[in-house]
Design an enzyme around this catalytic site. Structure first.
Site, PDB file in Angstrom:
ATOM      1  CG  ASN A  34      -1.757   1.218   1.376  1.00 19.02           C
ATOM      2  OD1 ASN A  34      -1.813   2.045   0.452  1.00 19.02           O
ATOM      3  ND2 ASN A  34      -2.422   1.371   2.503  1.00 19.02           N
ATOM      4  CE  LYS A  49      -0.252   3.200   4.890  1.00 18.81           C
ATOM      5  NZ  LYS A  49      -0.161   3.328   6.341  1.00 18.81           N
ATOM      6  CG  HIS A 101      -5.971   1.867   5.297  1.00 21.83           C
ATOM      7  ND1 HIS A 101      -5.529   2.795   6.216  1.00 21.83           N
ATOM      8  CD2 HIS A 101      -4.942   1.004   5.095  1.00 21.83           C
ATOM      9  CE1 HIS A 101      -4.278   2.491   6.549  1.00 21.83           C
ATOM     10  NE2 HIS A 101      -3.897   1.420   5.888  1.00 21.83           N
ATOM     11  CD  GLU A 149      -3.083   5.466   6.826  1.00 21.65           C
ATOM     12  OE1 GLU A 149      -3.068   5.581   5.591  1.00 21.65           O
ATOM     13  OE2 GLU A 149      -2.158   4.940   7.478  1.00 21.65           O
ATOM     14  CD  GLU A 158      -3.196  -2.297   7.454  1.00 21.42           C
ATOM     15  OE1 GLU A 158      -2.081  -2.521   6.983  1.00 21.42           O
ATOM     16  OE2 GLU A 158      -3.864  -1.290   7.196  1.00 21.42           O
ATOM     17  N   GLY A 211       2.670   2.554  10.912  1.00 19.67           N
ATOM     18  CA  GLY A 211       3.618   3.650  10.737  1.00 19.67           C
ATOM     19  C   GLY A 211       4.333   4.057  12.014  1.00 19.67           C
ATOM     20  CB  SER A 271       5.475  -1.357  12.080  1.00 17.94           C
ATOM     21  OG  SER A 271       5.017  -0.033  12.343  1.00 17.94           O
ATOM     22  N   GLY A 316       2.897  -1.018   4.336  1.00 18.49           N
ATOM     23  CA  GLY A 316       2.914   0.401   3.996  1.00 18.49           C
ATOM     24  C   GLY A 316       4.324   0.849   3.662  1.00 18.49           C
TER      25      GLY A 316
HETATM   26  P1  13P Z   1       3.080   0.633   7.703  1.00 18.94           P
HETATM   27  O1  13P Z   1       3.594  -0.671   7.114  1.00 18.94           O
HETATM   28  O2  13P Z   1       3.783   1.833   7.147  1.00 18.94           O
HETATM   29  O3  13P Z   1       3.003   0.583   9.185  1.00 18.94           O
HETATM   30  O4  13P Z   1       1.558   0.773   7.177  1.00 18.94           O
HETATM   31  C1  13P Z   1       0.682  -0.276   7.332  1.00 18.94           C
HETATM   32  C2  13P Z   1      -0.542   0.029   6.558  1.00 18.94           C
HETATM   33  O5  13P Z   1      -1.357   0.845   6.969  1.00 18.94           O
HETATM   34  C3  13P Z   1      -0.729  -0.655   5.277  1.00 18.94           C
HETATM   35  O6  13P Z   1      -2.016  -0.457   4.802  1.00 18.94           O
END
Ligand code: 13P
Length: 261
Positions: free
Chosen positions: A12, A14, A102, A104, A174, A180, A216, A237
């Protein structure tokens, strides 16, 4: 790892990489995959909307063995939704997967459980594969309510889906506190949640869905999460923005499935 299901690893991206940078990363991934073919794992890239066309064209012209996903979609078929994108537009671009709900989107863009459910229906009706994202905030886990929270998110999205739609669903767990932050869930926490999610899915007649972990994940922690976390793959991510780290995560799944580890 659950050896019965083919692993799935999704990158992803983002809101990162413009279409030129996206092309570059696509090319680098193509070279790495040619040098060391992935045998058992489905690999999917989820670039920003504006990169989809360039990434699909490089993937097709260079025959890179990955599928393309979108990170989000509007639940409506078309009409007065300024700034939004429909499922049919994505299908036209050969997008085969769509991430739905997601954290976010849920937290920063007010995507409610009802909108998640409507979007899931619209995606699966169109025959596109859906990745339903679920996860709890730190306070929810501290209050020991994480299992109930995840069960409610799953039920709200999946209850009443017809059989054809259910076959198109994968789940990404997640935990919000792990996204992150560099604070990956432990293999024990992941494994316990995988078992919980699989039992909820079985009650919802969705037992065939693959269940991924995200939060992460990186090249260093992927091997132990695969071995001990009992995941069917990962939603990655930050570490998906570098070709080497992403492919190393893919390789952890591939090796584990192959029984090499
Ligand atoms: P990270 O791998 O950057 O923690 O993000 C995870 C994520 O939200 C993937 O959709």
């Amino acid at each position: 790892m659950n050896h019965h299901k083919r692993p799935l690893v999704i990158g992803n991206w983002k809101m990162n990489l413009d279409y030129v940078e996206a092309l570059h990363l696509g090319q680098q991934l193509g070279v790495l995959m040619k040098n060391k073919p992935v045998e058992h794992t489905d690999v999917v890239l989820a670039p920003p909307f504006v990169d989809l066309r360039s990434v699909t064209s490089i993937v097709e012209s260079e025959r890179i063995p990955v599928d393309i996903a979108a990170q989000h979609v509007n639940a409506h078929d078309n009409g007065a939704h300024t700034g939004e994108i429909s499922v049919s537009m994505l299908k036209r671009l050969n997008v085969k997967w769509i991430l739905i709900g997601h954290s976010e989107r849920r937290a920063m863009y007010a995507m409610s459980d009802d909108v998640v459910s409507a979007t899931l229906r619209s995606v699966t009706r169109a025959g596109v594969q859906a990745v339903l994202c679920v996860g709890e905030a730190a306070e929810v886990r501290e209050a020991h309510e994480h299992e109930a929270h995840i069960a409610a998110q799953l039920a709200s999205a999946l209850e009443g889906l017809d059989e054809k739609a259910r076959e198109l669903v994968s789940i990404a767990y997640e935990p919000i506190w792990a996204i992150g932050t560099g604070q990956t869930a432990t293999s024990e926490e992941v494994s316990a949640m995988m078992a919980h999610i699989r039992s909820v899915l079985a009650h919802l007649s969705c037992g065939g869905a693959r269940v991924l972990y995200g939060g992460s994940v990186n090249a260093d922690n992927a091997p132990s999460l695969v071995l001990e976390g009992n995941v069917d793959g990962f939603l990655v991510g930050g570490a998906s923005l570098k070709a080497e780290s992403f492919m190393s995560i893919v390789q952890s799944c591939d090796d584990c499935y192959d029984g090499k580890r």
